[in-house]
Design a protein around this motif. Sequence first.
Motif, short mmCIF file in Angstrom:
data_model
loop_
_atom_site.label_atom_id
_atom_site.label_comp_id
_atom_site.label_asym_id
_atom_site.label_seq_id
_atom_site.Cartn_x
_atom_site.Cartn_y
_atom_site.Cartn_z
N ALA A 108 17.47 -0.20 24.93
CA ALA A 108 16.39 0.35 25.76
C ALA A 108 15.37 1.10 24.90
O ALA A 108 14.16 0.97 25.12
CB ALA A 108 16.97 1.27 26.83
N ASP A 109 15.84 1.87 23.93
CA ASP A 109 14.92 2.58 23.02
C ASP A 109 14.06 1.60 22.24
O ASP A 109 12.85 1.79 22.10
CB ASP A 109 15.71 3.45 22.02
CG ASP A 109 16.37 4.66 22.67
OD1 ASP A 109 16.00 5.02 23.81
OD2 ASP A 109 17.26 5.24 22.01
N ALA A 110 14.69 0.55 21.73
CA ALA A 110 13.95 -0.45 20.97
C ALA A 110 12.94 -1.16 21.87
O ALA A 110 11.81 -1.43 21.44
CB ALA A 110 14.91 -1.46 20.34
N ALA A 111 13.32 -1.45 23.10
CA ALA A 111 12.41 -2.12 24.04
C ALA A 111 11.19 -1.25 24.31
O ALA A 111 10.05 -1.75 24.33
CB ALA A 111 13.14 -2.46 25.34
N ARG A 112 11.39 0.06 24.52
CA ARG A 112 10.26 0.95 24.76
C ARG A 112 9.32 0.99 23.56
O ARG A 112 8.10 0.97 23.71
CB ARG A 112 10.75 2.36 25.10
CG ARG A 112 11.20 2.51 26.55
CD ARG A 112 11.45 3.96 26.91
NE ARG A 112 12.57 4.54 26.18
CZ ARG A 112 13.85 4.41 26.53
NH1 ARG A 112 14.17 3.72 27.60
NH2 ARG A 112 14.80 4.98 25.83
N LEU A 113 9.89 1.02 22.36
CA LEU A 113 9.07 1.02 21.16
C LEU A 113 8.29 -0.28 21.04
O LEU A 113 7.08 -0.27 20.79
CB LEU A 113 9.94 1.22 19.92
CG LEU A 113 9.24 1.13 18.56
CD1 LEU A 113 8.13 2.17 18.44
CD2 LEU A 113 10.25 1.29 17.44
N LEU A 114 8.93 -1.41 21.27
CA LEU A 114 8.24 -2.70 21.20
C LEU A 114 7.14 -2.80 22.26
O LEU A 114 6.08 -3.37 22.01
CB LEU A 114 9.23 -3.85 21.35
CG LEU A 114 10.13 -4.08 20.13
CD1 LEU A 114 11.25 -5.04 20.47
CD2 LEU A 114 9.32 -4.58 18.95
N GLU A 115 7.38 -2.23 23.43
CA GLU A 115 6.36 -2.23 24.48
C GLU A 115 5.13 -1.46 24.03
O GLU A 115 4.00 -1.88 24.27
CB GLU A 115 6.91 -1.65 25.78
CG GLU A 115 7.87 -2.58 26.48
CD GLU A 115 8.65 -1.93 27.60
OE1 GLU A 115 8.50 -0.70 27.84
OE2 GLU A 115 9.45 -2.64 28.24
N ARG A 116 5.33 -0.33 23.34
CA ARG A 116 4.20 0.44 22.83
C ARG A 116 3.44 -0.34 21.77
O ARG A 116 2.22 -0.37 21.76
CB ARG A 116 4.68 1.77 22.24
CG ARG A 116 5.08 2.78 23.29
CD ARG A 116 5.41 4.10 22.68
NE ARG A 116 4.25 4.70 22.01
CZ ARG A 116 4.32 5.74 21.21
NH1 ARG A 116 5.49 6.33 20.99
NH2 ARG A 116 3.25 6.24 20.65
N VAL A 117 4.17 -0.96 20.88
CA VAL A 117 3.54 -1.74 19.82
C VAL A 117 2.78 -2.91 20.42
O VAL A 117 1.64 -3.19 20.06
CB VAL A 117 4.59 -2.22 18.78
CG1 VAL A 117 3.98 -3.20 17.80
CG2 VAL A 117 5.20 -1.03 18.04
N ALA A 118 3.38 -3.59 21.38
CA ALA A 118 2.74 -4.74 22.03
C ALA A 118 1.54 -4.30 22.86
O ALA A 118 0.52 -4.99 22.90
CB ALA A 118 3.74 -5.48 22.91
N ARG A 119 1.63 -3.15 23.50
CA ARG A 119 0.51 -2.64 24.30
C ARG A 119 -0.70 -2.40 23.41
O ARG A 119 -1.82 -2.69 23.78
CB ARG A 119 0.93 -1.35 25.01
CG ARG A 119 -0.07 -0.86 26.02
CD ARG A 119 0.44 0.29 26.87
NE ARG A 119 1.13 1.32 26.12
CZ ARG A 119 2.42 1.65 26.31
NH1 ARG A 119 3.15 1.03 27.20
NH2 ARG A 119 2.97 2.60 25.59
N ASP A 120 -0.47 -1.93 22.19
CA ASP A 120 -1.55 -1.76 21.23
C ASP A 120 -2.18 -3.11 20.90
O ASP A 120 -3.38 -3.21 20.73
CB ASP A 120 -1.05 -1.10 19.94
CG ASP A 120 -0.73 0.38 20.14
OD1 ASP A 120 -1.10 0.94 21.19
OD2 ASP A 120 -0.10 0.96 19.25
N ALA A 121 -1.37 -4.16 20.83
CA ALA A 121 -1.89 -5.51 20.56
C ALA A 121 -2.74 -5.98 21.72
O ALA A 121 -3.80 -6.55 21.55
CB ALA A 121 -0.74 -6.49 20.31
N GLU A 122 -2.29 -5.73 22.93
CA GLU A 122 -3.03 -6.13 24.13
C GLU A 122 -4.38 -5.42 24.16
O GLU A 122 -5.40 -6.03 24.44
CB GLU A 122 -2.20 -5.78 25.38
CG GLU A 122 -2.87 -6.09 26.67
CD GLU A 122 -2.74 -7.55 27.07
OE1 GLU A 122 -3.49 -7.96 27.97
OE2 GLU A 122 -1.91 -8.25 26.51
N ALA A 123 -4.40 -4.14 23.87
CA ALA A 123 -5.64 -3.37 23.90
C ALA A 123 -6.61 -3.85 22.82
O ALA A 123 -7.82 -3.87 23.02
CB ALA A 123 -5.35 -1.89 23.72
N THR A 124 -6.07 -4.27 21.69
CA THR A 124 -6.91 -4.73 20.60
C THR A 124 -7.51 -6.10 20.90
O THR A 124 -8.67 -6.35 20.62
CB THR A 124 -6.08 -4.81 19.29
OG1 THR A 124 -5.55 -3.52 19.02
CG2 THR A 124 -6.93 -5.25 18.12
#
Length: 130
Positions: A108-124
């Motif tokens: 779950a911790d890793a998933a939350r971190l990946l979601e943050r990293v991916a969200r940055d990709a979406e915004a970019t």
Amino acid sequence: MGHIHIFRTEQKAADSMPHERLTALSAALTQDLDRGAWAPGPLERTLAARLLVACAGDGQFTPVRLREVLWEGSLALTYAGGGRLAHLLADLHEVTAHHVPDADAALADAARLLERVARDAEATTHPSVI
């Protein structure tokens, strides 16, 4: 400095269980992301987003899905951002290949971190229009 911190975390965790190493690495990367010491690059953000899309149907990381993302990132991922996301994905692979009940929090911790990293990709790639 962040890379040194991760290396030391990994050294301390060398004898620990895979899910414990994943928890420590996720926490260290999250902390570095929060304070701006780690800024995932385009490759890292894209691969995190692709992994989350691959898991969208059932929400589960699997060794097959992780291998596909690691293969896609190939050698470049081991150098991008000091290889930090590559380490996380490798630990994720190990945890999913040898899953134990105590691993759910680490996943779950890793998933939350990946979601943050991916969200940055979406915004970019898709900036919001105001």
